[in-house]
Design a protein around this motif. Structure first.
Motif, short mmCIF file in Angstrom:
data_model
loop_
_atom_site.label_atom_id
_atom_site.label_comp_id
_atom_site.label_asym_id
_atom_site.label_seq_id
_atom_site.Cartn_x
_atom_site.Cartn_y
_atom_site.Cartn_z
N ASN A 149 0.85 -1.21 -0.04
CA ASN A 149 -0.12 -0.05 -0.05
C ASN A 149 0.74 1.29 -0.08
O ASN A 149 1.41 1.65 0.98
CB ASN A 149 -0.78 0.00 1.29
N PRO A 150 1.17 1.82 -1.09
CA PRO A 150 2.04 2.97 -1.30
C PRO A 150 1.60 4.26 -0.52
O PRO A 150 2.36 4.87 -0.06
CB PRO A 150 1.88 3.36 -2.81
N ILE A 151 0.26 4.56 -0.15
CA ILE A 151 -0.09 5.56 0.63
C ILE A 151 0.31 5.51 2.09
O ILE A 151 0.60 6.10 2.91
CB ILE A 151 -1.60 5.91 0.41
N GLN A 152 0.06 4.05 2.59
CA GLN A 152 0.26 3.62 3.93
C GLN A 152 1.90 3.80 4.15
O GLN A 152 2.37 4.09 5.39
CB GLN A 152 -0.14 2.33 4.15
N LEU A 153 2.55 3.65 3.16
CA LEU A 153 4.19 3.54 3.41
C LEU A 153 4.71 4.99 3.34
O LEU A 153 5.92 5.12 3.53
CB LEU A 153 4.80 2.80 2.28
#
Length: 525
Positions: free
Chosen positions: A502-506
């Motif tokens: 999950n790019p947003i979470q990272l």
């Protein structure tokens, strides 16, 4: 005066040398009448001792032998024994001691007074001293005119060359001054070097250099003197001559020119220091206390001679070895060479150069600095070379904050030894708001725990991010099997409770990982 020259005087025409030619070339510098044989307490080198044999009659043979041995050790030039009507012969064993210890023995008759012998020795010495002092005074008078006219080093050396009548050379590396008068001896190399014996009225230390040219198959002697100077640099004066030794009168001329050169160096230093202080204050006024009035700023720039062009850029330098003068001078020299139009000022732990150039395309780049500076040395010193953004005159006041902010960030989170201000990106907002210490608040607590307690897992996560989240590349970088990498990353997901897909979470975790790695690098340096 030599002993043989004394014996040639009329007053000693009836004297007799009892030890042959031994020591006749000994120099004479003083005379003393023997009162007791403990001469180690009062005699000195190159002294002539006067005595009657009565002084030795009560001494045993061992005592007399020790007396001769001590004279030899001290360097006594000779022993004059005055005989009278009671003692007309000097024992043969005394003469043998003179031969054994190379002490010249001269027998004089009772009608020759001690005073007459003393006068014979001291009169030429005093005349010679008078000649040296007169030479010094006359040369000094000529050089006073040179000093009054504030002559250049070249003019000083020209006057010196006329007085000394020998080829000479002056080197002042700090001022890039190398002046040769007369014949040059560039092809000659030093094959021997030893100190010159001090003479009266000199305060400098001289050395003789024996030089030889294989090209010309010729030898020559040079007199060398190092001149103390406020620049703390080696300043050397050389005088060349064919003879092995230089006349003392010539040394008096050298003494004078050394004084004049020293005074000129003092003046150069004071002028340079005054100019440095003035320019330092001027740069401080431009960069640190930038006037809000544009006309006032323009006047300051004109005074600093950096108002000709439209664009400005600064380079700031800071290092853990900032107090090392030699290192600092080397950095200054390199930064001076970048652009002709510049001004700089020095703070107690950083220095900053402001450059002026015609086109924005002429800006100084990281590539330019990387050619001038050794990265390994910069990293070892935890040095920061900061490039500001290119500004026009109206925005000069923004330059110093950019440089200082970058230095401050690099101390906490070491990015690289050479930085553009733009390299800080979003982090510049924290610095501008004086919230540098609060950057750590954006680092998730779990990630901080991982950094402190799980070194292998943190390294794996950091390598994963810099490898563009590529499992195979991460494994190759860490020399591990890809299954090991997947196992570690799964464990990290569980510990941090995140989804690595999950790019947003990272976002926070990736930024936080980079910050922690920079912090670690800063601490290690």
């Amino acid at each position: 005066m030599l002993l043989k020259q004394l014996l040639e005087l009329p007053i000693l025409k009836n004297s007799k040398t009892l030890t042959g030619s031994i020591g006749l070339d000994n120099p004479l510098e003083s005379v003393m009448v023997l009162e007791a044989i403990d001469i180690e307490k009062w005699s000195k080198q190159h002294q002539l001792i006067l005595t009657s044999f009565y002084a030795l009659t009560d001494a045993s043979m061992d005592q007399v032998r020790l007396f001769f041995k001590t004279m030899r050790k001290i360097g006594v030039s000779g022993l004059v024994i005055k005989v009278d009507r009671l003692i007309t012969m000097i024992p043969e064993w005394v003469i043998e001691l003179g031969v054994e210890y190379c002490i010249p023995l001269i027998k004089v008759h009772q009608d020759v007074s001690y005073e007459a012998i003393m006068l014979a020795v001291y009169e030429p010495l005093l005349n010679h001293q008078s000649h040296l002092l007169r030479t010094y005074y006359e040369v000094r008078q000529r050089f006073m005119k040179v000093e009054r006219n504030r002559s250049s080093f070249d003019q000083i050396m020209q006057e010196f060359f006329q007085l000394i009548e020998k080829p000479c050379f002056l080197s002042i590396p700090h001022l890039d001054i190398h002046i040769n008068k007369g014949t040059t001896f560039e092809d000659y190399v030093v094959i021997q070097q030893y100190p010159m014996k001090n003479i009266e009225f000199t305060k400098n230390r001289y050395e003789y250099l024996h030089l030889f040219s294989h090209k010309n198959n010729q030898a020559i002697t040079a007199v060398k003197v190092d001149i103390l100077n406020p620049f703390n640099d080696l300043c050397t004066l050389l005088v060349y001559q064919k003879d092995a030794q230089i006349p003392e009168s010539k040394v008096m001329i050298i003494e004078n020119v050394v004084d004049v050169i020293y005074e000129r160096l003092q003046m150069e230093y004071l002028q340079k220091k005054e100019r440095y202080t003035r320019l330092n204050n001027l740069a401080d006024a431009i960069l640190q206390n930038t006037p809000t009035d544009l006309n006032e700023l323009t006047l300051l720039l004109e005074e600093a001679n950096i108002e000709q062009y439209d664009f400005y850029q600064a380079i700031a330098f800071s290092s853990t070895n900032f107090e090392d003068k030699q290192r600092k001078d080397l950095v200054l020299q390199k930064l001076h060479s970048l652009r002709a139009k510049h001004i700089f000022f020095e703070h107690h732990n950083y220095l900053i150069f402001l450059y002026n150039f015609q086109h924005a395309s002429q800006q100084i780049t990281k590539q330019t600095l990387s050619k001038l500076f050794d990265f390994s040395i910069l990293e070892k010193e935890k040095a920061s070379l900061i490039l500001s953004e290119v500004k026009r005159k109206q925005a000069i006041k923004e330059i110093l904050p950019e440089c200082l902010d970058s230095i401050r960030f690099n101390r906490h989170f070491y990015l690289a030894p050479i930085l553009n201000y733009s390299d800080l990106g979003v982090f510049s907002m924290f610095i501008k708001g004086h919230q540098l210490d609060n950057i750590q608040q954006i680092i998730p607590t779990g990630l901080y725990h991982l950094w402190e307690n799980e070194e292998d897992l943190f390294l794996t996560l950091y390598t994963f991010f810099i490898s563009n989240r590529n499992y195979k590349k991460t494994a190759e970088t860490l020399f591990l099997h890809s299954k090991t990498i997947r196992y570690r990353l799964n464990k990290i997901e569980q510990l941090l409770e995140i989804d690595l897909t999950n790019p947003i979470q990272l976002v926070n975790y990736e930024v936080g990982t980079y910050l922690l790695e920079l912090k670690k690098r800063s601490q290690s340096k």
